[in-house]
Design an enzyme around this catalytic site. Sequence first.
Site, mmCIF file in Angstrom:
data_model
loop_
_atom_site.group_PDB
_atom_site.id
_atom_site.type_symbol
_atom_site.label_atom_id
_atom_site.label_comp_id
_atom_site.label_asym_id
_atom_site.label_seq_id
_atom_site.Cartn_x
_atom_site.Cartn_y
_atom_site.Cartn_z
ATOM 1 C CB CYS A 45 -79.751 15.480 -15.918
ATOM 2 S SG CYS A 45 -80.847 15.037 -17.200
HETATM 3 C C1 BEZ Z 1 -83.508 12.663 -15.112
HETATM 4 O O1 BEZ Z 1 -82.610 13.154 -15.514
HETATM 5 O O2 BEZ Z 1 -83.939 11.947 -14.085
HETATM 6 C C2 BEZ Z 1 -84.685 12.666 -16.083
HETATM 7 C C3 BEZ Z 1 -84.978 13.725 -17.068
HETATM 8 C C4 BEZ Z 1 -86.263 14.120 -17.624
HETATM 9 C C5 BEZ Z 1 -87.025 12.862 -17.608
HETATM 10 C C6 BEZ Z 1 -86.802 11.815 -16.791
HETATM 11 C C7 BEZ Z 1 -85.670 11.804 -15.965
#
Ligand code: BEZ
Length: 211
Positions: A45
């Site tokens: 994210c």
């Molecule tokens: C991420 O943004 O890396 C992420 C967010 C939630 C679950 C897995 C990865």
Amino acid sequence: MALRLGDEAPNFTAESTEGTIHFHRWLGSSWGILFSHPADYTPVCTTELGTVAKLKDEFEKRDVKVVGLSVDPLEDHQGWIGDINETQNTTVNFPLLADADRTVAELYDMIHPNALDNMTVRSVFVIGPDKKIKLMLTYPASTGRNFDELLRVIDSLQLTANYSVATPANWQDGDDCIVTPALSDAQAQEKFPKGFTKIKPYLRTTPQPNK
Ligand code: BEZ
């Protein structure tokens, strides 16, 4: 009921990092992108939001307003934005909805419990100036989205809206477009001064009309 292409984008009022957003009023006559990400302070994210911030000029050129969302509170968004700015060498320049009570996530069916518990998946809604949903896509948490692809789709949608053309597989800006089957050859001749090529009666191409 699940949202579908052509449905009106549900309206809402929500708090964001740039103040209260009354969604339809905020969109005005612009195109819009509403996208969710699973959670603040997560790696994929962080890269996605930095990428969106760097594309500000591209979204503005196309008259697209962008808003992000996760089911985290405003304080978390504000702290995390500092990290995004620091690590992605940018400044987050679009609002992030703080949807801790999941009102918007539920309106847009962004929580898919069999994929991800209690968090939004990576949903994207492209909304036209008529407030209708033009595109929906859903990615898993582990795959960061390709925001250049979103720009490409918006270019295609805007060409269709303004010039009665469709775009072929893997189309890129500047490539030939497809004459919509709704137009007769005579109408196509009139509409496309650069002419068109008739490969089959149903497959006609024309140079990109706005180039
Ligand atoms: C991420 O943004 O890396 C992420 C967010 C939630 C679950 C897995 C990865």
